[in-house]
Each structure stands twice: as structure tokens, then as C-alpha cells.
Design a protein around this motif. Structure first.
Motif, PDB file in Angstrom:
ATOM      1  N   LEU A  90       0.831  -1.209   0.000  1.00  0.00           N
ATOM      2  CA  LEU A  90       0.000   0.000   0.000  1.00  0.00           C
ATOM      3  C   LEU A  90       0.865   1.259   0.000  1.00  0.00           C
ATOM      4  O   LEU A  90       0.533   2.239  -0.678  1.00  0.00           O
ATOM      5  CB  LEU A  90      -0.930  -0.011   1.211  1.00  0.00           C
ATOM      6  CG  LEU A  90      -2.029  -1.082   1.191  1.00  0.00           C
ATOM      7  CD1 LEU A  90      -2.771  -1.104   2.520  1.00  0.00           C
ATOM      8  CD2 LEU A  90      -3.005  -0.836   0.041  1.00  0.00           C
TER       9      LEU A  90
ATOM     10  N   ARG B  61       0.672   4.077  -3.016  1.00  0.00           N
ATOM     11  CA  ARG B  61       0.427   5.499  -2.737  1.00  0.00           C
ATOM     12  C   ARG B  61       1.586   6.368  -3.212  1.00  0.00           C
ATOM     13  O   ARG B  61       1.376   7.456  -3.766  1.00  0.00           O
ATOM     14  CB  ARG B  61       0.165   5.694  -1.246  1.00  0.00           C
ATOM     15  CG  ARG B  61      -1.181   5.128  -0.808  1.00  0.00           C
ATOM     16  CD  ARG B  61      -1.358   5.139   0.691  1.00  0.00           C
ATOM     17  NE  ARG B  61      -2.686   4.656   1.079  1.00  0.00           N
ATOM     18  CZ  ARG B  61      -2.914   3.804   2.068  1.00  0.00           C
ATOM     19  NH1 ARG B  61      -1.893   3.334   2.785  1.00  0.00           N
ATOM     20  NH2 ARG B  61      -4.149   3.406   2.339  1.00  0.00           N
TER      21      ARG B  61
ATOM     22  N   LYS C 268       1.336   9.238  -6.115  1.00  0.00           N
ATOM     23  CA  LYS C 268       1.730  10.605  -5.746  1.00  0.00           C
ATOM     24  C   LYS C 268       2.817  11.132  -6.682  1.00  0.00           C
ATOM     25  O   LYS C 268       2.724  12.251  -7.195  1.00  0.00           O
ATOM     26  CB  LYS C 268       2.217  10.626  -4.303  1.00  0.00           C
ATOM     27  CG  LYS C 268       2.692  12.000  -3.804  1.00  0.00           C
ATOM     28  CD  LYS C 268       3.091  11.909  -2.340  1.00  0.00           C
ATOM     29  CE  LYS C 268       3.516  13.277  -1.785  1.00  0.00           C
ATOM     30  NZ  LYS C 268       4.771  13.743  -2.392  1.00  0.00           N
TER      31      LYS C 268
ATOM     32  N   ASP D  55      -6.311   6.768  -7.620  1.00  0.00           N
ATOM     33  CA  ASP D  55      -6.712   6.957  -6.224  1.00  0.00           C
ATOM     34  C   ASP D  55      -7.874   6.033  -5.853  1.00  0.00           C
ATOM     35  O   ASP D  55      -7.922   5.474  -4.749  1.00  0.00           O
ATOM     36  CB  ASP D  55      -7.115   8.413  -5.969  1.00  0.00           C
ATOM     37  CG  ASP D  55      -5.926   9.369  -5.977  1.00  0.00           C
ATOM     38  OD1 ASP D  55      -4.780   8.893  -5.868  1.00  0.00           O
ATOM     39  OD2 ASP D  55      -6.147  10.588  -6.111  1.00  0.00           O
ATOM     40  N   GLU D  56      -8.813   5.870  -6.778  1.00  0.00           N
ATOM     41  CA  GLU D  56      -9.957   4.984  -6.523  1.00  0.00           C
ATOM     42  C   GLU D  56      -9.496   3.539  -6.374  1.00  0.00           C
ATOM     43  O   GLU D  56     -10.007   2.793  -5.524  1.00  0.00           O
ATOM     44  CB  GLU D  56     -10.969   5.101  -7.667  1.00  0.00           C
ATOM     45  CG  GLU D  56     -11.690   6.445  -7.719  1.00  0.00           C
ATOM     46  CD  GLU D  56     -12.598   6.563  -8.936  1.00  0.00           C
ATOM     47  OE1 GLU D  56     -12.522   5.684  -9.829  1.00  0.00           O
ATOM     48  OE2 GLU D  56     -13.375   7.537  -8.996  1.00  0.00           O
TER      49      GLU D  56
ATOM     50  N   ILE E 149      -6.500   2.502  -5.360  1.00  0.00           N
ATOM     51  CA  ILE E 149      -5.800   2.374  -4.076  1.00  0.00           C
ATOM     52  C   ILE E 149      -6.791   2.286  -2.917  1.00  0.00           C
ATOM     53  O   ILE E 149      -6.640   1.458  -2.018  1.00  0.00           O
ATOM     54  CB  ILE E 149      -4.851   3.565  -3.857  1.00  0.00           C
ATOM     55  CG1 ILE E 149      -3.723   3.551  -4.894  1.00  0.00           C
ATOM     56  CG2 ILE E 149      -4.270   3.535  -2.440  1.00  0.00           C
ATOM     57  CD1 ILE E 149      -2.871   4.809  -4.873  1.00  0.00           C
ATOM     58  N   ARG E 150      -7.797   3.150  -2.952  1.00  0.00           N
ATOM     59  CA  ARG E 150      -8.787   3.165  -1.869  1.00  0.00           C
ATOM     60  C   ARG E 150      -9.494   1.803  -1.757  1.00  0.00           C
ATOM     61  O   ARG E 150      -9.683   1.286  -0.653  1.00  0.00           O
ATOM     62  CB  ARG E 150      -9.793   4.282  -2.116  1.00  0.00           C
ATOM     63  CG  ARG E 150     -10.786   4.470  -0.966  1.00  0.00           C
ATOM     64  CD  ARG E 150     -11.416   5.855  -1.010  1.00  0.00           C
ATOM     65  NE  ARG E 150     -11.944   6.193  -2.327  1.00  0.00           N
ATOM     66  CZ  ARG E 150     -11.419   7.124  -3.129  1.00  0.00           C
ATOM     67  NH1 ARG E 150     -10.343   7.796  -2.760  1.00  0.00           N
ATOM     68  NH2 ARG E 150     -11.957   7.387  -4.309  1.00  0.00           N
ATOM     69  N   ALA E 151      -9.852   1.232  -2.881  1.00  0.00           N
ATOM     70  CA  ALA E 151     -10.543  -0.059  -2.859  1.00  0.00           C
ATOM     71  C   ALA E 151      -9.639  -1.175  -2.350  1.00  0.00           C
ATOM     72  O   ALA E 151     -10.070  -2.034  -1.581  1.00  0.00           O
ATOM     73  CB  ALA E 151     -11.054  -0.393  -4.261  1.00  0.00           C
TER      74      ALA E 151
ATOM     75  N   ALA F 130      -7.016  -0.779  -0.336  1.00  0.00           N
ATOM     76  CA  ALA F 130      -6.794  -0.523   1.092  1.00  0.00           C
ATOM     77  C   ALA F 130      -8.000  -0.943   1.930  1.00  0.00           C
ATOM     78  O   ALA F 130      -7.848  -1.393   3.070  1.00  0.00           O
ATOM     79  CB  ALA F 130      -6.486   0.951   1.312  1.00  0.00           C
ATOM     80  N   ASP F 131      -9.202  -0.820   1.357  1.00  0.00           N
ATOM     81  CA  ASP F 131     -10.425  -1.206   2.055  1.00  0.00           C
ATOM     82  C   ASP F 131     -10.686  -2.714   2.002  1.00  0.00           C
ATOM     83  O   ASP F 131     -11.678  -3.190   2.541  1.00  0.00           O
ATOM     84  CB  ASP F 131     -11.639  -0.478   1.459  1.00  0.00           C
ATOM     85  CG  ASP F 131     -11.660   1.002   1.796  1.00  0.00           C
ATOM     86  OD1 ASP F 131     -10.937   1.413   2.728  1.00  0.00           O
ATOM     87  OD2 ASP F 131     -12.393   1.755   1.113  1.00  0.00           O
TER      88      ASP F 131
ATOM     89  N   ASP G 233     -11.675  -4.355  -0.488  1.00  0.00           N
ATOM     90  CA  ASP G 233     -12.930  -4.537  -1.227  1.00  0.00           C
ATOM     91  C   ASP G 233     -12.606  -5.032  -2.631  1.00  0.00           C
ATOM     92  O   ASP G 233     -12.318  -4.249  -3.532  1.00  0.00           O
ATOM     93  CB  ASP G 233     -13.682  -3.203  -1.283  1.00  0.00           C
ATOM     94  CG  ASP G 233     -15.093  -3.352  -1.830  1.00  0.00           C
ATOM     95  OD1 ASP G 233     -15.340  -4.293  -2.604  1.00  0.00           O
ATOM     96  OD2 ASP G 233     -15.948  -2.511  -1.487  1.00  0.00           O
TER      97      ASP G 233
ATOM     98  N   ALA H  88     -12.303  -2.908  -6.121  1.00  0.00           N
ATOM     99  CA  ALA H  88     -10.981  -2.830  -6.746  1.00  0.00           C
ATOM    100  C   ALA H  88     -11.042  -3.289  -8.192  1.00  0.00           C
ATOM    101  O   ALA H  88     -10.476  -2.652  -9.093  1.00  0.00           O
ATOM    102  CB  ALA H  88      -9.986  -3.685  -5.962  1.00  0.00           C
TER     103      ALA H  88
END
Length: 229
Positions: free
Chosen positions: A116, A120, A124, A192-193, A195-197, A199-200, A202, A206
Motif C-alpha cells: 500500500l 500510494r 503521488k 486513487d480509486e 488504491i482506496r478499494a 486498502a479497504d 474490497d 478494486a
């Protein structure tokens, strides 16, 4: 401090160094002597750290050539070149649409904390890139990090083969429309979407986020937009 503890401490230093490493076309790390000076560790501790990093697929080593970022390529480069000579960008994108969403699902299940961090960082730095070449290198590192996060060597091998064809077929082209991606480049939000999925944890989200990303790239390429990536 024991030899084992020295190796683990050096590995922590090495991880921090790799996280800040600017990717290039070859991904080659500095020589061992230079790495020892950079990290402030002994040669023995560094070699133990490199062994740990290699076992985790963070780096690979080639005798006589050096140490490189990522897992050791297992594909036949001549075969990849032959495929690239005949494959079209549309074929590459179709293959990506079949493979990469599934990799994202697996990454959501298996990604480590280090994976993760790498995702990120890559996103970035891609957003901060001041040239297309630097952006593409960080974009490549981002997608490779997803494959690595599956913790599945077979899937990583398949991704590496496809990715080499992808870069040969579609991403060596000349860029128009600016020296670097625009601030509103579609990949930034889409990465970003993803990564968020992941990390969750999900898997469904993802997979859907990566499918959306590949669809965006495909649509822009079909429109003749050279900023697709």
C-alpha cells in the motif's frame, strides 16, 4: 546487535530508500558499496537486507550486471519483441482489460502494508511528474505494484510479460499536448480509486475501479488522444 538483527535493521533502511527511488528505464540500483554509504550499513548487513528484499519480490539481482527494482523477469525478451511486432494497441488493451481487474481483486485480498505504501507513493509521484517519461515510469511502477500485491508469482510473471508488450507497442510513442500530464489527467483520480478499494480490502470495488481505468484508457486511445495511459 546480532547479525540477524543488523540485517533486519538494514532492510528497514533499504525499504525507505526504495520507496524514494526515482524509477528509470532499467530500474537499476546503485552498486553495493554506494548503497552501504547511502544507508549507513555494513556490506554484510546490506547483503542480508538485499536477500530479504529479493525473497519478497522487491528486487532482483543479475550476476555481473547489478541489482534491479522489482521481481526478476522470467519472460523471453526475444519472444516479447516478436509478439510486440504483431500486436496492436487494441489487442494490448483488451488483454489488460481481461487481466488487470482480476489482479486488483487479488491485491485487495493479499496486499501488505508495504504494498500500500508503494501504491500510494507511485500515484503521488506520478501526479507530481514534470515530464511524460517520468509519469510513464511511475505509472508503470504503480501497475507493477498491484501485480506484486497479489503475492502470486504466476500472476506477476503473466503481468510482466503483458506489461513489456504494452510498453513496446503503445507507450513508446511521441507525446503531444504538453511536456507532462495535465493536472486533471484522468489516471490520477482513477489510480486513487483503485488504491482506496485495495486498502479497504474490497475486491469487487478494486476490480471495478481498474476496469473503469482501462475503459478510460481505451476510450481515449480510440478517440486518438495521445494522453491515454
Amino acid at each position: 546487535m546480532s547479525v540477524r538483527d543488523e540485517g533486519r535493521a538494514a532492510f528497514t533502511q533499504l525499504q525507505a530508500f526504495l520507496a524514494q527511488l526515482e524509477p528509470n528505464d532499467h530500474g537499476r540500483l546503485p552498486a553495493e558499496r554506494e548503497l552501504c554509504e547511502i544507508l549507513g550499513v555494513s556490506r554484510g548487513a546490506l547483503r542480508k537486507a538485499l536477500a530479504i528484499a529479493e525473497s519478497e519480490g522487491r528486487i532482483w539481482r543479475h550476476v555481473g550486471k547489478g541489482t534491479f527494482l522489482g521481481s526478476k523477469p522470467v519472460h523471453d525478451l526475444s519472444e516479447v519483441s516478436a509478439v510486440a511486432n504483431y500486436a496492436s494497441p487494441a489487442e494490448v488493451l483488451r488483454a489488460r482489460a481481461m487481466l488487470e481487474p482480476s489482479l486488483c481483486r487479488e491485491a485487495a485480498i493479499n496486499a501488505s502494508a508495504a504494498d500500500l505504501v508503494e501504491l500510494r507513493l507511485s500515484a503521488k509521484r506520478g501526479r507530481e511528474a514534470d515530464t511524460w517519461r517520468r509519469y510513464e515510469n511511475w505509472d508503470n511502477r504503480f501497475h507493477r505494484a498491484i501485480a506484486n500485491a497479489t503475492q502470486n508469482k504466476v500472476l506477476i510473471m503473466i503481468f510482466d510479460s503483458l506489461n513489456n508488450v504494452r510498453r513496446t507497442v503503445a507507450w513508446g510513442r511521441r507525446r503531444d499536448g504538453g511536456a507532462a500530464p495535465a493536472p486533471n489527467h484522468h489516471s490520477f483520480i482513477e489510480h486513487d480509486e483503485i488504491i482506496r478499494a485495495i486498502a479497504d480490502r474490497d475486491g469487487d470495488a478494486a476490480e471495478a475501479a481498474m476496469r473503469k481505468h482501462i475503459d478510460s484508457v481505451t476510450r481515449k486511445m480510440m478517440e486518438g488522444n495521445r494522453e491515454a495511459n
